[in-house]
Write a protein that holds these residues in place. Structure first.
Motif, short mmCIF file in Angstrom:
data_model
loop_
_atom_site.label_atom_id
_atom_site.label_comp_id
_atom_site.label_asym_id
_atom_site.label_seq_id
_atom_site.Cartn_x
_atom_site.Cartn_y
_atom_site.Cartn_z
N SER A 164 16.27 6.94 -5.32
CA SER A 164 17.15 7.84 -4.57
C SER A 164 17.47 7.20 -3.22
CB SER A 164 16.50 9.20 -4.34
OG SER A 164 15.45 9.09 -3.39
N GLU A 165 18.55 7.66 -2.62
CA GLU A 165 18.92 7.14 -1.30
C GLU A 165 17.87 7.52 -0.26
OE1 GLU A 165 22.82 7.04 1.68
OE2 GLU A 165 22.95 7.99 -0.30
N ASP A 166 17.28 8.70 -0.39
CA ASP A 166 16.23 9.12 0.55
C ASP A 166 15.04 8.17 0.48
OD1 ASP A 166 17.65 11.25 1.51
OD2 ASP A 166 16.64 12.76 0.27
N ARG A 167 14.63 7.82 -0.74
CA ARG A 167 13.48 6.92 -0.88
C ARG A 167 13.82 5.54 -0.31
NH1 ARG A 167 8.07 7.03 -0.94
NH2 ARG A 167 7.13 5.59 -2.47
N LEU A 168 15.03 5.07 -0.54
CA LEU A 168 15.44 3.78 0.01
C LEU A 168 15.39 3.81 1.54
CD1 LEU A 168 16.66 0.96 -0.62
CD2 LEU A 168 18.92 2.03 -0.49
N ASN A 169 15.86 4.88 2.12
CA ASN A 169 15.84 5.00 3.58
C ASN A 169 14.42 5.12 4.12
OD1 ASN A 169 18.63 4.80 3.94
ND2 ASN A 169 18.94 7.00 3.62
N GLN A 170 13.52 5.72 3.33
CA GLN A 170 12.11 5.76 3.73
C GLN A 170 11.55 4.34 3.82
OE1 GLN A 170 9.82 8.30 1.09
NE2 GLN A 170 11.31 9.97 1.27
N MET A 171 11.91 3.49 2.86
CA MET A 171 11.44 2.11 2.88
C MET A 171 11.95 1.39 4.11
SD MET A 171 11.73 0.77 -1.04
CE MET A 171 10.85 1.55 -2.39
N ILE A 172 13.24 1.56 4.40
CA ILE A 172 13.84 0.89 5.54
C ILE A 172 13.17 1.36 6.84
CG2 ILE A 172 15.96 0.63 6.89
CD1 ILE A 172 17.49 0.84 4.19
N SER A 173 12.97 2.66 6.96
CA SER A 173 12.33 3.21 8.17
C SER A 173 10.91 2.69 8.32
CB SER A 173 12.33 4.74 8.12
OG SER A 173 13.64 5.25 8.15
N PHE A 174 10.16 2.64 7.21
CA PHE A 174 8.79 2.17 7.28
C PHE A 174 8.73 0.70 7.68
CE2 PHE A 174 4.80 0.54 5.45
CZ PHE A 174 3.90 1.38 6.09
N CYS A 175 9.63 -0.10 7.12
CA CYS A 175 9.69 -1.51 7.51
C CYS A 175 9.85 -1.64 9.02
CB CYS A 175 10.87 -2.21 6.82
SG CYS A 175 10.61 -2.64 5.10
N ARG A 176 10.77 -0.89 9.57
CA ARG A 176 11.03 -0.97 11.01
C ARG A 176 9.85 -0.45 11.83
NH1 ARG A 176 17.37 0.84 10.14
NH2 ARG A 176 18.15 -1.29 9.72
N GLY A 210 0.81 -1.21 0.00
CA GLY A 210 0.00 0.00 0.00
C GLY A 210 0.84 1.26 0.00
N ARG A 211 1.98 1.22 0.67
CA ARG A 211 2.83 2.43 0.78
C ARG A 211 3.72 2.60 -0.45
NH1 ARG A 211 5.05 5.28 5.20
NH2 ARG A 211 6.30 6.99 4.37
N PHE A 212 4.25 1.49 -0.98
CA PHE A 212 5.28 1.62 -2.02
C PHE A 212 4.90 1.01 -3.36
CE2 PHE A 212 7.58 1.68 2.07
CZ PHE A 212 8.13 2.96 1.98
N GLY A 213 3.75 0.39 -3.45
CA GLY A 213 3.31 -0.16 -4.73
C GLY A 213 4.32 -1.12 -5.32
N ASN A 214 4.55 -1.00 -6.62
CA ASN A 214 5.47 -1.90 -7.30
C ASN A 214 6.93 -1.45 -7.24
OD1 ASN A 214 3.52 -3.79 -8.01
ND2 ASN A 214 2.96 -2.66 -9.87
N GLU A 215 7.21 -0.46 -6.39
CA GLU A 215 8.61 -0.14 -6.11
C GLU A 215 9.27 -1.29 -5.34
OE1 GLU A 215 9.72 3.97 -4.74
OE2 GLU A 215 7.53 4.11 -4.55
N ILE A 216 8.45 -2.13 -4.71
CA ILE A 216 8.96 -3.26 -3.96
C ILE A 216 8.27 -4.53 -4.46
CG2 ILE A 216 7.29 -2.95 -2.08
CD1 ILE A 216 9.56 -3.86 -0.17
#
Length: 489
Positions: A387-399, A355-361
């Motif tokens: 981008s690195e910011d978007r990647l870090n957003q994914m990691i933060s959301f996972c946690r 729901g948050r990242f769609g097909n980015e993941i």
């Protein structure tokens, strides 16, 4: 590097052919697969050692480390260079200690423990073990090229972990011999729980020179590919097999579409739009697995006997971190994360990520047994990098939603997610590498001054112990004198 150091290292080994200085060779042996990460690529491109030394024994390693300690030369150990975190990339130049030629399998003991040097290739060990009725408990998808020492220093699990856990679990690593980086390097044996001082420390706190690795009885395996119309139904079935105690399995990997479309050599086994499960299942249970899959709405797209690492197809070549490699061949913007999900809430966690990242993941699930004996859904999802910011957003959301992430986009032991909370790896570095010359920069909690303090504490404790022992001796002498005086009277 000053040429005098090269001359001295040649003299130390007594063999010019094992001290490599040719620029392209040194650069090649200073790299691993860090380029899976666009973040690490930015930080590590261009990093290299200045000379490669290829020892043949623990004694030679002691001599090399003795010289490097005396001259403050950094040393980075290298296995086969199949890691993904930049574990083997020197950050401060110096010596690359290439352990590839220390590749002997000394013995496979009757109780199923292999005694090996660190450079032995895992594929060779698997083949030799199966000849005498044993096999590896777990191995990475890079088994053909990966070395045992590199796997212990920088890996954690892989094929077989669904049944036997990772390297840290269930006494898989029985013992290690480690050479220290001190003025007079020692060979220290770690057995039992103390192996955790060294495991997955990236060669920052000692050089592994000998390994006692527990194996498991060999099984006759078969490979099977099952297709489902949806990822949800594929995940349900794979979870059922992975967690079911009656199933003898070595691999249970689930891919949502379009990941299977990236596997060009086995594309014919990937029906368009379907989610797939790759299995290594006991041959005696293959028919039952196929029947269960069909009852659950799956279609068997492929099945066949597993004939070792030369099998065609070799399904493990598309699982674990190889999945990311196939995606990168399709589009270099793909990268990955390494995750652990909560078995009780995994479906909700997956739903929130979609729901948050769609097909980015894209979901790529790997089941593994944890140290308490429970099979949990892990994952190495593909992430489309923008981008690195978007990647870090994914990691933060996972946690935030309770998904564990071992971040493969950082170049240190602590950030990679396998660092122990009890700090035994750090404490070992303080003891064995007080100057911080082993793979410097990769254990960021280490400070050389802490080693000085730790050494001072140890020396103080020794002095205090000696004082106590001296006082006991003196007290005993006084008591003896009193007794003799009384006797004389």
């Amino acid at each position: 590097m000053d040429s005098s150091h090269i001359t001295a290292l040649v003299a130390t080994l007594g063999d010019e052919a094992r001290v490599l200085t040719q620029l392209q060779t040194v650069e090649r042996l200073s790299r691993d697969f860090y380029w899976y990460s666009p973040v690490l690529r930015k930080h590590l491109d261009g990093k290299a050692g200045e000379v490669v030394v290829q020892p043949l024994s623990a004694t030679e390693i002691q001599h090399v480390l003795h010289y490097c300690h005396a001259h403050n030369l950094p040393v980075t150990a290298r296995g086969a260079g199949t890691g993904n975190y930049g574990q083997a990339v020197p950050l401060q130049g110096g010596v690359v200690l290439d352990l590839a030629q220390m590749d002997r399998i000394e013995e496979i003991q009757p109780d199923g423990v292999a005694v090996c040097e660190p450079g032995v290739r895992l594929g060779m060990l698997e083949n030799e073990a199966r000849k005498v009725g044993w096999e590896l408990r777990c191995y990475p998808s890079t088994i053909v090229k990966a070395s045992l020492g590199g796997f212990l220093g920088g890996g954690s699990g892989g094929v077989g972990s669904v049944a036997h856990g990772g390297l840290r679990d269930f006494g898989t690593v029985r013992a290690l011999d480690v050479v220290t980086m001190e003025a007079e390097p020692r060979v220290v044996r770690h057995e039992g729980e103390s192996v955790h001082d060294i495991l997955h420390a990236w060669g920052t706190n000692g050089i592994i020179t000998r390994i006692w690795l527990a194996l498991t009885p060999a099984v006759e395996w078969s490979q099977c590919v099952v297709a489902f119309d949806s990822f949800d139904s594929a995940f349900d079935f794979s979870e059922r097999i992975a967690t079911g105690p009656s199933w003898t399995k070595r691999l249970v990997t689930t891919f949502e579409w379009p990941i299977p479309s990236f596997f060009l050599p086995v594309r014919r086994y990937a029906p368009e739009g379907k989610s797939l499960i790759f299995f290594l299942i006991a041959s005696a249970q293959l028919a039952a697995l196929q029947e269960a899959a069909q009852v659950s709405g799956g279609t068997v797209a492929y099945s066949g006997a597993y004939r070792g690492l030369r099998s065609t197809p070799l399904l493990s070549d598309y699982t674990w971190n190889h999945t990311t490699l196939w995606a990168l061949k399709t589009d270099p913007a793909w990268t990955y994360l390494q995750c652990g999900f909560d078995p009780a809430t995994v479906r909700d966690q997956l739903r929130q990520l979609r729901g948050r990242f769609g097909n980015e993941i894209l979901f790529h699930m790997e089941f593994m047994k944890n140290g308490t004996g429970h099979v949990i859904p892990g994952a190495i999802p593909l992430v489309y990098y923008t981008s690195e910011d978007r990647l870090n957003q994914m990691i933060s959301f996972c946690r935030e939603i309770g998904v564990f992430v071992a971040n493969p986009h950082v170049n240190n032991v602590e950030g990679g997610g396998r660092y122990r909370a009890d700090n035994v790896q750090l404490l070992a570095k303080q003891r064995y590498d007080p100057k911080g010359l082993l793979n410097p920069g990769k254990m960021i909690t280490f400070k050389p001054e802490d080693s000085v303090i730790e050494t001072a504490k140890i020396e103080t404790a020794k002095i205090e112990t000696a004082k106590i022992e001296t006082a006991k001796i003196e007290a005993a002498k006084i008591e003896t004198a009193k007794i003799e005086t009384v006797t004389t009277r």
